[in-house]
Design a protein around this motif. Structure first.
Motif, PDB file in Angstrom:
ATOM      1  N   ALA A   1      71.910  52.941  -1.809  1.00  8.48           N
ATOM      2  CA  ALA A   1      72.314  54.175  -2.492  1.00  8.48           C
ATOM      3  C   ALA A   1      73.010  53.832  -3.799  1.00  8.48           C
ATOM      4  CB  ALA A   1      73.272  54.967  -1.602  1.00  8.48           C
TER       5      ALA A   1
ATOM      6  N   TYR B   1      68.101  57.764   6.295  1.00  6.18           N
ATOM      7  CA  TYR B   1      66.787  57.349   6.802  1.00  6.18           C
ATOM      8  C   TYR B   1      65.678  58.042   6.020  1.00  6.18           C
ATOM      9  CZ  TYR B   1      64.420  54.703  10.445  1.00  6.18           C
ATOM     10  OH  TYR B   1      63.696  53.751  11.130  1.00  6.18           O
TER      11      TYR B   1
ATOM     12  N   SER C   1      71.325  62.758   7.774  1.00  2.00           N
ATOM     13  CA  SER C   1      72.383  63.740   7.501  1.00  2.00           C
ATOM     14  C   SER C   1      72.931  64.377   8.781  1.00  2.00           C
ATOM     15  CB  SER C   1      71.872  64.822   6.553  1.00  2.00           C
ATOM     16  OG  SER C   1      70.747  65.455   7.113  1.00  2.00           O
TER      17      SER C   1
ATOM     18  N   ARG D   1      55.112  51.425  -5.109  1.00  6.50           N
ATOM     19  CA  ARG D   1      56.275  52.159  -5.634  1.00  6.50           C
ATOM     20  C   ARG D   1      57.128  52.749  -4.516  1.00  6.50           C
ATOM     21  NH1 ARG D   1      60.380  53.885  -6.296  1.00  6.50           N
ATOM     22  NH2 ARG D   1      61.327  55.004  -8.044  1.00  6.50           N
TER      23      ARG D   1
ATOM     24  N   ALA E   1      72.314  56.431   1.485  1.00  3.60           N
ATOM     25  CA  ALA E   1      72.336  57.901   1.482  1.00  3.60           C
ATOM     26  C   ALA E   1      72.964  58.401   0.177  1.00  3.60           C
ATOM     27  CB  ALA E   1      73.077  58.418   2.700  1.00  3.60           C
TER      28      ALA E   1
HETATM   29  P1  NAD Z   1      65.692  60.602   0.463  1.00  2.00           P
HETATM   30  O1  NAD Z   1      65.821  62.036   0.142  1.00  2.00           O
HETATM   31  O2  NAD Z   1      64.339  60.044   0.699  1.00  2.00           O
HETATM   32  O3  NAD Z   1      66.598  60.254   1.746  1.00  2.00           O
HETATM   33  C1  NAD Z   1      67.954  60.566   1.834  1.00  2.00           C
HETATM   34  C2  NAD Z   1      68.393  60.272   3.256  1.00  2.00           C
HETATM   35  O4  NAD Z   1      69.825  60.365   3.324  1.00  2.00           O
HETATM   36  C3  NAD Z   1      67.848  61.257   4.290  1.00  2.00           C
HETATM   37  O5  NAD Z   1      67.492  60.556   5.461  1.00  2.00           O
HETATM   38  C4  NAD Z   1      69.043  62.158   4.582  1.00  2.00           C
HETATM   39  O6  NAD Z   1      68.999  62.705   5.881  1.00  2.00           O
HETATM   40  C5  NAD Z   1      70.162  61.158   4.449  1.00  2.00           C
HETATM   41  N1  NAD Z   1      71.453  61.785   4.206  1.00  2.00           N
HETATM   42  C6  NAD Z   1      71.751  62.839   3.414  1.00  2.00           C
HETATM   43  N2  NAD Z   1      73.065  63.109   3.488  1.00  2.00           N
HETATM   44  C7  NAD Z   1      73.586  62.180   4.326  1.00  2.00           C
HETATM   45  C8  NAD Z   1      74.890  61.918   4.804  1.00  2.00           C
HETATM   46  N3  NAD Z   1      75.925  62.676   4.438  1.00  2.00           N
HETATM   47  N4  NAD Z   1      75.059  60.861   5.640  1.00  2.00           N
HETATM   48  C9  NAD Z   1      74.024  60.112   6.029  1.00  2.00           C
HETATM   49  N5  NAD Z   1      72.773  60.310   5.625  1.00  2.00           N
HETATM   50  C10 NAD Z   1      72.573  61.332   4.774  1.00  2.00           C
HETATM   51  O7  NAD Z   1      66.455  59.828  -0.725  1.00  2.00           O
HETATM   52  P2  NAD Z   1      66.235  58.317  -1.193  1.00  2.00           P
HETATM   53  O8  NAD Z   1      65.254  58.322  -2.293  1.00  2.00           O
HETATM   54  O9  NAD Z   1      66.040  57.446  -0.011  1.00  2.00           O
HETATM   55  O10 NAD Z   1      67.658  58.024  -1.858  1.00  2.00           O
HETATM   56  C11 NAD Z   1      68.771  57.538  -1.108  1.00  2.00           C
HETATM   57  C12 NAD Z   1      69.741  56.850  -2.042  1.00  2.00           C
HETATM   58  O11 NAD Z   1      69.074  55.793  -2.713  1.00  2.00           O
HETATM   59  C13 NAD Z   1      70.330  57.735  -3.145  1.00  2.00           C
HETATM   60  O12 NAD Z   1      71.645  57.319  -3.421  1.00  2.00           O
HETATM   61  C14 NAD Z   1      69.451  57.422  -4.340  1.00  2.00           C
HETATM   62  O13 NAD Z   1      70.081  57.696  -5.559  1.00  2.00           O
HETATM   63  C15 NAD Z   1      69.232  55.939  -4.121  1.00  2.00           C
HETATM   64  N6  NAD Z   1      68.070  55.377  -4.816  1.00  2.00           N
HETATM   65  C16 NAD Z   1      66.817  55.856  -4.577  1.00  2.00           C
HETATM   66  C17 NAD Z   1      65.744  55.280  -5.252  1.00  2.00           C
HETATM   67  C18 NAD Z   1      64.325  55.698  -4.993  1.00  2.00           C
HETATM   68  O14 NAD Z   1      63.426  55.031  -5.506  1.00  2.00           O
HETATM   69  N7  NAD Z   1      64.064  56.709  -4.204  1.00  2.00           N
HETATM   70  C19 NAD Z   1      65.964  54.238  -6.172  1.00  2.00           C
HETATM   71  C20 NAD Z   1      67.261  53.775  -6.376  1.00  2.00           C
HETATM   72  C21 NAD Z   1      68.302  54.346  -5.683  1.00  2.00           C
END
Ligand code: NAD
Length: 416
Positions: A316, A219, A243, A186, A294
């Protein structure tokens, strides 16, 4: 950069485009423009310094005609009802595109988890679940992780929901740790799906993955795992960011070592042998494949023309605005839309839910084989329709998703 859009104006514009292409009945269009239910809650907790913390939370349930609501929970200072509504709508289309028996939902709490202790995050999560528990459940609405929530958050959700009901209900949430009913695969599932879509797209446009230069924005779960999987597949990871900003190295980065550096210093920036870049520079850097992983509204009218990648795979949700979509399509960039590219996450969440309901546990191989079958079929369906319609892949994916949901809505009818 000036924002052209909010996430919701993007989602509504996308729905409008799909509705026009599908010649959708006006009434059905009006139904799908709005969520079925939006729940607003005030999440009040004791902070570590004995003060009271008050946080705005919500859960938006878009539509559930294909099955129970399903969608992530986001913790971020900029969370708004508008953003969560858009994300819930994209979840509805996404499940329909991959053929999962789910509707779409999303939750969020406006908070900054980086400034909160683990204890405060736990109390926040448990209080939030207690406030919306009547609207959750394995056959009502099943949460999952999103930005700044993780396996631990999902474990607290499962425990709170189970305690309220009086017995253990692992099928109430997905993205849990494996030891308490989570699925193998997952954590990497979203990125696995992104990478499979990139492989399929590269095949269609004749791009060799071996040595192909990849830039990844974000990341976290999705960005880091996508960089690792693509590195393993032979690509060269030339840029990554978080970020705080990004780094670039034309010779290629080792994703794992960058992760170690980030864990140690709090950011990818300053990694030995790389040059610091801004997030804006990362998006337009020299690369073959760009993975925004992101937040929303990153590729816009102002920077879309400067993108050099041949493939953009949306890890994202909502990173590209409709104007940018048009610019990329005219530039012949192959954009794999979010509702297809990142659908691996909800797909393995579905596998987790099925395993919990049947009290089974599948091996990683079983999960990955089933995931590959779902993603490659969804990719082929979307690609075929985009060729037939002479449209971009986003329009084709939306036509599939919106088409399936509106058909189900029409068949079920309205009661009373
Ligand atoms: P996460 O919290 O694990 O990671 C988010 C990352 O984005 C971090 O590294 C953070 O530092 C970075 N970040 C935040 N603001 C930023 C900015 N302004 N510019 C660049 N980097 C930035 O979150 P995630 O689960 O990896 O989710 C990331 C994206 O993927 C989101 O859009 C989320 O909706 C999408 N998504 C996630 C999943 C999942 O299974 N986790 C599934 C589908 C889609």
């Amino acid at each position: 950069m000036v924002q052209e859009h909010t996430a919701l104006t993007v989602a509504l514009e996308q729905l409008k485009i799909a509705a026009e292409k599908l010649n959708l009945n006006k009434g059905l269009y009006e139904i799908l423009k709005r969520p079925k239910r939006s729940i607003l809650v005030s999440v009040t907790i004791k902070m570590d310094d004995h003060s009271i913390g008050v946080f705005d939370g919500c859960r938006v349930q878009h539509w559930d005609v294909l099955g129970p609501f399903k969608g992530g929970l986001r913790y971020h200072p900029n969370v708004t009802l508008d953003e969560i509504t858009a994300l819930s709508m994209w979840m509805t289309w996404k499940s329909a595109v991959v053929g999962l028996p789910y509707g779409g939902a999303k939750g969020g709490i406006a908070c900054d988890p980086k400034k909160m202790s683990i204890g405060e995050q736990e109390r926040l999560t448990r209080r939030y679940v207690s406030l919306i528990a009547d609207y959750l459940g394995p056959h009502r609405d099943v949460p999952a992780p999103d930005v700044y929530t993780n396996e631990q958050t999902m474990a607290w959700i499962m425990d709170t929901y189970s305690q309220l009901k009086g017995y253990s209900i692992p099928e109430s949430v997905t993205g849990k740790p494996v030891e308490i009913g989570g699925s193998e695969g997952r954590i990497c599932a979203t990125s696995q799906g992104v990478s499979l879509c990139i492989r399929e797209a590269a095949g269609k446009i004749g791009l060799k993955l071996k040595g192909a230069a990849v830039a990844v924005q974000g990341y976290g779960n999705v960005g880091y795992n996508a960089a690792s999987i693509l590195h393993y597949m032979g690509c060269k990871i030339v840029a990554v960011s978080d970020s705080c900003g990004g780094i670039y190295c034309a010779e290629g980065l080792n994703p794992y070592n960058v992760r170690v550096h980030k864990n140690k210093t709090g950011s990818v920036q300053g990694y030995e042998g790389s040059t610091n870049v801004t997030n804006a520079e990362l998006l337009t850097c020299k690369c073959d494949i760009l993975v925004p992983a992101a937040l929303e509204n990153q590729i816009m009218k102002a920077n879309a023309g400067k993108i050099k990648a041949r493939i953009v795979a949306e890890g994202a949700n909502g990173p590209t605005t409709p104007e940018a979509d048009r610019i990329l399509y005219e530039k012949d960039v192959c954009l794999i839309p979010d509702i297809l590219a990142n659908s691996g996450g909800v797909t393995v969440s579905y596998f987790e839910w099925v395993q919990n309901l049947t009290r089974e546990h599948w091996t990683l191989d079983e999960v990955n084989v089933k995931l590959e079958a779902k993603i490659t079929k969804a990719f082929a369906d979307v690609h075929k329709l985009s060729v037939k319609e002479e449209s971009d892949m986003r329009t084709a994916a939306l036509m599939l998703g919106v088409g399936r949901v509106s058909h189900a809505l029409k068949t079920l009818g309205l009661w009373p």
